[in-house]
Design a protein around this motif. Structure first.
Motif, short mmCIF file in Angstrom:
data_model
loop_
_atom_site.label_atom_id
_atom_site.label_comp_id
_atom_site.label_asym_id
_atom_site.label_seq_id
_atom_site.Cartn_x
_atom_site.Cartn_y
_atom_site.Cartn_z
N ARG A 173 0.86 -1.28 0.02
CA ARG A 173 0.00 0.16 0.17
C ARG A 173 0.75 1.24 0.04
O ARG A 173 1.97 1.19 0.56
CB ARG A 173 -0.75 -0.09 1.13
N VAL A 174 0.43 2.23 -0.76
CA VAL A 174 1.32 3.51 -0.63
C VAL A 174 0.06 4.44 -0.60
O VAL A 174 -0.97 4.44 -0.89
CB VAL A 174 1.69 3.87 -2.12
N SER A 175 0.53 5.62 0.53
CA SER A 175 -0.65 6.50 0.74
C SER A 175 -0.03 7.67 0.85
O SER A 175 1.46 8.01 1.17
CB SER A 175 -1.16 6.05 2.26
N ALA A 176 -0.84 8.95 0.99
CA ALA A 176 -0.27 10.28 1.35
C ALA A 176 -1.52 11.02 1.94
O ALA A 176 -2.69 10.66 1.66
CB ALA A 176 -0.03 10.86 -0.03
N THR A 177 -1.12 11.96 2.59
CA THR A 177 -2.10 12.74 3.51
C THR A 177 -1.62 14.27 3.41
O THR A 177 -0.50 14.51 3.60
CB THR A 177 -2.16 12.49 4.89
N LEU A 178 -2.52 15.36 2.82
CA LEU A 178 -2.04 16.48 2.88
C LEU A 178 -3.13 17.34 3.83
O LEU A 178 -4.41 17.17 3.65
CB LEU A 178 -2.22 17.30 1.36
N GLU A 179 -2.74 18.32 4.65
CA GLU A 179 -3.55 18.84 5.50
C GLU A 179 -3.11 20.51 5.76
O GLU A 179 -1.91 20.62 5.87
CB GLU A 179 -3.54 18.32 6.83
N ALA A 180 -3.95 21.38 5.79
CA ALA A 180 -3.77 22.83 5.94
C ALA A 180 -4.74 23.25 6.95
O ALA A 180 -6.03 22.84 7.06
CB ALA A 180 -3.85 23.32 4.45
N GLY A 181 -4.45 24.40 7.60
CA GLY A 181 -5.39 25.11 8.58
C GLY A 181 -5.05 26.22 9.14
O GLY A 181 -4.05 27.18 8.62
N THR A 182 -5.47 26.76 10.21
CA THR A 182 -5.13 28.10 10.75
C THR A 182 -3.65 28.02 11.24
O THR A 182 -3.07 27.21 11.47
CB THR A 182 -6.24 28.26 11.65
N LEU A 183 -3.25 29.33 11.58
CA LEU A 183 -1.89 29.47 12.33
C LEU A 183 -0.75 29.17 10.94
O LEU A 183 0.13 28.84 11.05
CB LEU A 183 -1.62 28.68 13.24
N ASP A 610 -15.28 9.05 2.94
CA ASP A 610 -14.53 8.30 1.88
C ASP A 610 -15.22 8.73 0.69
O ASP A 610 -16.59 8.53 0.30
CB ASP A 610 -14.79 7.04 1.97
N ILE A 611 -14.54 9.78 -0.02
CA ILE A 611 -15.01 10.01 -1.39
C ILE A 611 -15.26 8.83 -2.40
O ILE A 611 -16.22 8.66 -2.93
CB ILE A 611 -14.47 11.01 -1.99
N SER A 616 -10.01 9.91 0.86
CA SER A 616 -11.11 10.58 2.03
C SER A 616 -10.64 11.76 2.19
O SER A 616 -9.54 12.36 2.16
CB SER A 616 -10.60 9.67 3.29
N LEU A 617 -11.72 12.60 2.58
CA LEU A 617 -11.92 13.99 2.91
C LEU A 617 -12.00 14.22 4.34
O LEU A 617 -12.95 13.61 4.92
CB LEU A 617 -12.74 14.86 2.11
N ARG A 647 -6.71 12.43 2.21
CA ARG A 647 -5.92 11.23 2.44
C ARG A 647 -6.08 10.31 1.17
O ARG A 647 -7.52 10.08 0.87
CB ARG A 647 -6.48 10.75 3.77
N ILE A 648 -5.03 9.89 0.61
CA ILE A 648 -5.12 9.10 -0.42
C ILE A 648 -4.34 7.78 -0.25
O ILE A 648 -3.29 7.83 0.17
CB ILE A 648 -4.62 9.84 -1.86
#
Length: 653
Positions: A173-183, A610-611, A616-617, A647-648
């Motif tokens: 399995r290969v996975s990647a997660t990208l997250e952004a937010g305040t501050l 899960d789109i 997943s969002l 998340r992919i």
């Protein structure tokens, strides 16, 4: 013990194990073996020197698995621990600020932290571990073992043990997660996992950046100032088989984190220190740890032999324009060598008994170096330990355990003998489990206490180890066909010879620190897709002068609700954490004065969808009510923050 004798001993142990790997045993078979002490699905790794079924554990332990971590979406391990009974988390600001954990009222350096079996407490910084640089990614489970555990783990395990286990290899399995937010925060994580018949591996990497929050920004109206934080972490695990009977495991972790914070500046005219904005102080911490282990299994799993070596190295460099030196640095290193033999056998004709016998030898070496140490000299400590443990199961309902450790210290202070006894009893008719433990633990003097720290703190080579006698007893009751449960535990401990730093040195205090309290944990699943968990801790702590110990809230509690819907494709999680009033010290005055900190409650809300398969969002909001979080006097935690991410994950096959 001389270095030559040590080398011969380790070489002998290793050669013994690997020579046995070539022995042809008539009883050995080509089958997956599960030791007799680990039946069932839910196991606990840290409550014994071998894994065991959770219902056989007499000690108080909490397990947080990968599913729990995913539901909560928590970014830091320290935040996860706030929901564990008996655990008080103290954070001195925003992301990357010093974060300490106290279990059942014990000091921060009286809690042992393990990552994949490696001791990561920092000997150059008083043997505590700053948890806020440890991100809650690439983790398989977290176990919190409460009560004196030195018989199993040696020094630092006086209050308990936090055992962190990272992800191992599995299906490709290969996975990647990208997250952004305040501050101005963002996080990118990626991982790859693969396994074959004879080997598996896992590799994960994370990059986190945030402007974080300044203590000034939260406490002074009109001030808008940030204390940036960045963290790069890499985690790797590899397991492979050597022949039919030998399994080799290799693990490694690397982290590089930098944070800015606002210093206390001393005013010589008023004799008062105050927090100032700029220029700030930058601290860079590089943590590297690794472990190698080989396990030989013979006689259909009835005899296991393990050799292992682990190392942890923590380098800290601080740039501070107010010190006479532009850069100060420390380096702490811990090396551990282990040989362990596990024997499992049964006597079904006598009480349907199952036996586990464990014998082990452990060598521990600690080094500290840096400009903070007196004279800038490198210092070291070493010890050798012999460990014995016996676990007995009777009629599959009564479980008894005992362990003892004889530790020989090579420098300065006395040797020690520690012990632990546990009991668990299952009453099947009412689905009730009784559990209890009793033990003695020690905390050895730290290198900074023995040899000094900075230009103004003189070491005391006459220090003796701190010691504690502690016990607990509890009852766990399941209801509604195991859809609901509650566990209530009373604990009591007495700590003697506490090492206290006052003025310009340290000494063993007379008198006792007495800590007692109550832990309650419960869960219920009223609907198949709805799960509620809650915890509450009452702690009554008192030092030898009758004063309440600082940074130990009398009342703490948490509540978590997780609901899955749309056939499991969507979930929402609501979490509340309450920390009651507590005392702290104001170090801006001399001598430091006692101050009171108000209680607070934080509310976190998160959800995911899960789109499509593998995509997943997710989103979360932390501290929804913008509560003022004060764990340390003159510091403030972040207010309301929000994050969104994608998340992919996919399987190449």
């Amino acid at each position: 013990m001389s270095l030559n004798k040590q080398a011969l001993l380790y070489a002998g142990l290793i050669s013994t194990v690997f020579s046995l790997a070539h022995v042809t045993s008539a009883a050995a078979q080509d089958s997956d073996v599960v030791s007799p002490s680990t039946p069932g699905k839910e196991i606990v790794v840290s409550a014994s020197r071998v894994p065991m079924s959770a219902n056989r554990v007499g000690s108080a332990v909490t397990v947080i698995d990968a599913d729990d971590l995913e539901d909560r979406q928590t970014q830091s391990v320290a935040d996860v621990l706030q929901e564990v009974p008996g655990v008080a988390v103290t954070r001195s600001g925003g992301m990357g600020s010093l974060t300490e954990v106290r279990i059942r009222g014990a000091e921060a350096n009286q809690t042992l932290v393990l990552i994949d079996g490696v001791r990561v407490n920092d000997p150059s910084r008083g043997n505590a571990f700053n948890l806020d640089n440890l991100l809650a990614v690439d983790l398989e489970r977290i176990e919190v073992l409460r009560g004196p555990q030195s018989a199993l783990y040696g020094s630092e395990a006086l209050g308990g043990v936090i055992n962190i286990i990272t992800r191992k290899g599995g299906p490709s399995r290969v996975s990647a997660t990208l997250e952004a937010g305040t501050l101005e925060s963002y996080r990118f994580s990626s991982s790859v996992s693969h396994s074959e018949e004879n080997y598996s591996f896992y590799l994960g990497a994370t990059r986190l950046n945030s402007d974080s929050v300044s203590a000034l920004d939260r406490k002074m109206p009109g001030v808008s100032e940030t204390d940036p934080y960045e963290n790069t972490s890499i985690n790797a695990n590899l397991q492979f088989d050597v022949g039919r009977f030998v399994e080799v495991s290799l693990s490694g972790r690397y982290s590089d984190a930098t944070v800015e914070f606002d210093p206390l500046v001393f005013d010589p005219n008023t004799f008062v220190s105050a927090t100032q904005d700029e220029p700030g102080v930058f601290t860079d911490t590089v943590e590297a740890s690794g472990r190698a282990q080989a396990k030989l299994t013979l006689f259909e799993g009835q005899w296991e032999q393990i050799v292992a070596a682990g190392i942890s190295d923590i380098d800290t460099e601080t740039t501070d324009p107010f010190f006479f030196l532009p850069v100060t640095s420390t380096e702490g290193q811990v090396r551990e060598y282990l040989y362990q033999s596990n024997i499992f056998f049964a006597t079904p004709e006598v009480a349907n008994a199952e036996h586990t016998l464990i014998l082990a030898f452990e060598r521990l070496e600690e080094d500290a170096a840096g400009t903070f140490l007196s004279g800038g000299e490198d210092q070291s400590l070493a010890s050798n330990s012999l460990i014995g443990e016996y676990e007995l199961a009777l009629w599959d309902s009564l479980f008894l355990g005992g362990s003892i450790r004889q530790q020989q210290n090579e420098k300065l202070f006395d040797d020690s003998t520690t012990y632990r006894a546990t009991l668990a009893y299952l009453y099947a008719e009412t689905d009730t489990r009784l559990h209890g433990s009793f033990g003695k633990a020690v905390k050895n003097p730290t290198l900074t206490e023995l040899f000094g720290f900075g230009p103004g703190f003189t070491g005391n080579p006459n220090l003796q180890p701190e010691s504690a006698i502690g016990w607990d007893i509890g009852i766990e009751q399941n209801f509604w066909d195991k859809r609901a449960s509650v566990d209530v535990t009373y604990f009591d401990s007495t700590i003697e010879d506490l090492i206290v730093g006052t003025g310009n040195t340290a000494f063993n205090a007379t008198g006792e620190n007495r800590i007692k309290g109550l832990e309650v944990a419960g869960s219920i699943r009223p609907l198949p897709d709805l799960r509620l968990t809650a915890s509450y801790t009452y702690t009554d702590s008192e030092d030898s002068n009758g004063q309440e110990l600082i940074r130990r809230p009398r009342h703490m509690g948490s509540l978590n609700a997780n609901y899955r819907f749309l056939d499991g494709r969507a979930s929402v999680n609501l979490g509340l954490v309450h920390k009651g009033k507590q005392d702290d010290l104001n170090f801006a005055t001399f001598p430091a004065t006692r101050v009171g900190l108000d209680s607070y409650t934080t509310v976190n809300l998160g959800g995911s969808y899960d789109i499509t398969e593998g995509v997943s969002l997710f989103a979360r909001a932390e501290n929804l009510t913008d509560a003022e979080q004060i764990d340390v006097f003159e510091t403030r935690g972040p207010g309301l923050t929000a994050f969104v991410g994608l998340r992919i994950g996919f399987s190449p096959d």
